[in-house]
Write a protein that holds these residues in place. Structure first.
Motif, PDB file in Angstrom:
ATOM      1  N   ALA A 179       0.834  -1.200   0.000  1.00 54.93           N
ATOM      2  CA  ALA A 179       0.000   0.000   0.000  1.00 54.93           C
ATOM      3  C   ALA A 179       0.870   1.252   0.000  1.00 54.93           C
ATOM      4  CB  ALA A 179      -0.934  -0.003   1.208  1.00 54.93           C
ATOM      5  N   ALA A 180       1.962   1.227   0.758  1.00 55.17           N
ATOM      6  CA  ALA A 180       2.862   2.385   0.809  1.00 55.17           C
ATOM      7  C   ALA A 180       3.493   2.642  -0.555  1.00 55.17           C
ATOM      8  CB  ALA A 180       3.943   2.165   1.867  1.00 55.17           C
ATOM      9  N   GLU A 181       3.876   1.587  -1.256  1.00 57.56           N
ATOM     10  CA  GLU A 181       4.476   1.752  -2.583  1.00 57.56           C
ATOM     11  C   GLU A 181       3.476   2.307  -3.588  1.00 57.56           C
ATOM     12  OE1 GLU A 181       7.808  -1.799  -2.146  1.00 57.56           O
ATOM     13  OE2 GLU A 181       5.848  -2.250  -2.996  1.00 57.56           O
ATOM     14  N   VAL A 182       2.248   1.796  -3.538  1.00 59.50           N
ATOM     15  CA  VAL A 182       1.211   2.306  -4.445  1.00 59.50           C
ATOM     16  C   VAL A 182       0.935   3.764  -4.115  1.00 59.50           C
ATOM     17  CG1 VAL A 182      -1.202   2.100  -5.171  1.00 59.50           C
ATOM     18  CG2 VAL A 182       0.157   0.034  -4.810  1.00 59.50           C
ATOM     19  N   SER A 183       0.810   4.058  -2.836  1.00 57.71           N
ATOM     20  CA  SER A 183       0.537   5.418  -2.383  1.00 57.71           C
ATOM     21  C   SER A 183       1.623   6.377  -2.870  1.00 57.71           C
ATOM     22  CB  SER A 183       0.451   5.430  -0.855  1.00 57.71           C
ATOM     23  OG  SER A 183       0.154   6.707  -0.378  1.00 57.71           O
ATOM     24  N   GLU A 184       2.869   5.963  -2.743  1.00 58.65           N
ATOM     25  CA  GLU A 184       4.001   6.794  -3.201  1.00 58.65           C
ATOM     26  C   GLU A 184       3.994   6.935  -4.721  1.00 58.65           C
ATOM     27  OE1 GLU A 184       8.842   6.476  -3.552  1.00 58.65           O
ATOM     28  OE2 GLU A 184       7.857   5.421  -1.913  1.00 58.65           O
ATOM     29  N   GLU A 185       3.773   5.848  -5.425  1.00 63.64           N
ATOM     30  CA  GLU A 185       3.797   5.871  -6.891  1.00 63.64           C
ATOM     31  C   GLU A 185       2.726   6.798  -7.457  1.00 63.64           C
ATOM     32  OE1 GLU A 185       5.059   4.924 -10.734  1.00 63.64           O
ATOM     33  OE2 GLU A 185       6.017   4.382  -8.847  1.00 63.64           O
ATOM     34  N   LEU A 186       1.546   6.801  -6.841  1.00 63.29           N
ATOM     35  CA  LEU A 186       0.420   7.577  -7.367  1.00 63.29           C
ATOM     36  C   LEU A 186       0.227   8.914  -6.658  1.00 63.29           C
ATOM     37  CD1 LEU A 186      -2.190   4.712  -7.821  1.00 63.29           C
ATOM     38  CD2 LEU A 186      -0.640   5.681  -9.532  1.00 63.29           C
ATOM     39  N   SER A 187       1.004   9.161  -5.611  1.00 63.79           N
ATOM     40  CA  SER A 187       0.856  10.378  -4.802  1.00 63.79           C
ATOM     41  C   SER A 187      -0.570  10.518  -4.275  1.00 63.79           C
ATOM     42  CB  SER A 187       1.258  11.625  -5.607  1.00 63.79           C
ATOM     43  OG  SER A 187       2.594  11.538  -6.006  1.00 63.79           O
ATOM     44  N   VAL A 188      -1.045   9.437  -3.655  1.00 59.85           N
ATOM     45  CA  VAL A 188      -2.385   9.423  -3.074  1.00 59.85           C
ATOM     46  C   VAL A 188      -2.295   8.904  -1.643  1.00 59.85           C
ATOM     47  CG1 VAL A 188      -3.541   9.111  -5.297  1.00 59.85           C
ATOM     48  CG2 VAL A 188      -2.927   7.106  -3.941  1.00 59.85           C
TER      49      VAL A 188
END
Length: 166
Positions: free
Chosen positions: A56-65
């Motif tokens: 979740a942290a990686e997705v959050s960082e990748e998408l800036s969400v």
């Protein structure tokens, strides 16, 4: 699996900006096709990621969400069969995994997807009467979904043959 930076999963020749542009284009295309916007972007990010696995942290960082946005998107994508959630080995974090042939499972599980609709349509025909205009419309819709469900078996066979020839 230890955490990794978003760029670690991309080949060195693909810049973060190029990968992000692909994610945004694919996410927009999925949204145009009817997927909710955030699940579209999360799914696109996982498809574009080299190993198709992100926390979740990686997705959050990748998408800036926010992590909350990722959580809601993952819940939706899991329900429609486009990704699965796994526990990180030796850790407590979840890893979201997209299958190489992700659309296959989501689009071919018509028996599960349509069964409830078919039953509701049949109930509607029974209650409204098969000779009423609405009853005829519901019957036609029911027959179409039954047809799609039956045809999906042949489509799956042809797809497997196609993959074997690739």
């Amino acid at each position: 699996m230890p955490s990794r930076s978003a760029s670690a999963a991309r080949p060195p020749s693909v810049s973060r900006q190029e990968a992000h542009a692909v994610v945004e284009r694919l996410g927009a295309a999925l949204s145009t096709a009817g997927f909710p916007p955030m699940p579209s972007r999360v799914f696109a990010a996982l498809l574009v990621d080299d190993d198709g696995r992100m926390t979740a942290a990686e997705v959050s960082e990748e998408l800036s969400v926010s992590p909350a946005a990722v959580s809601g998107a993952v819940r939706y994508l899991t329900q429609v069969g486009l990704l699965r959630r796994e526990r990180e080995r030796g850790g407590r974090r979840d890893v979201f995994v997209v299958l190489d042939d992700a659309f296959h499972g989501a689009l071919t599980s018509t028996d599960q997807v349509y069964a409830g609709m078919i039953a509701a349509l049949a109930d509607g025909v029974e209650h409204l009467g098969p000779s009423s205009t609405a009853g005829q419309r519901l019957q036609l819709s029911k027959e179409f979904l039954e047809f799609v469900t039956e045809e999906m078996g042949g489509i799956l066979e042809r797809w497997e043959a196609h993959k074997a020839r690739r």
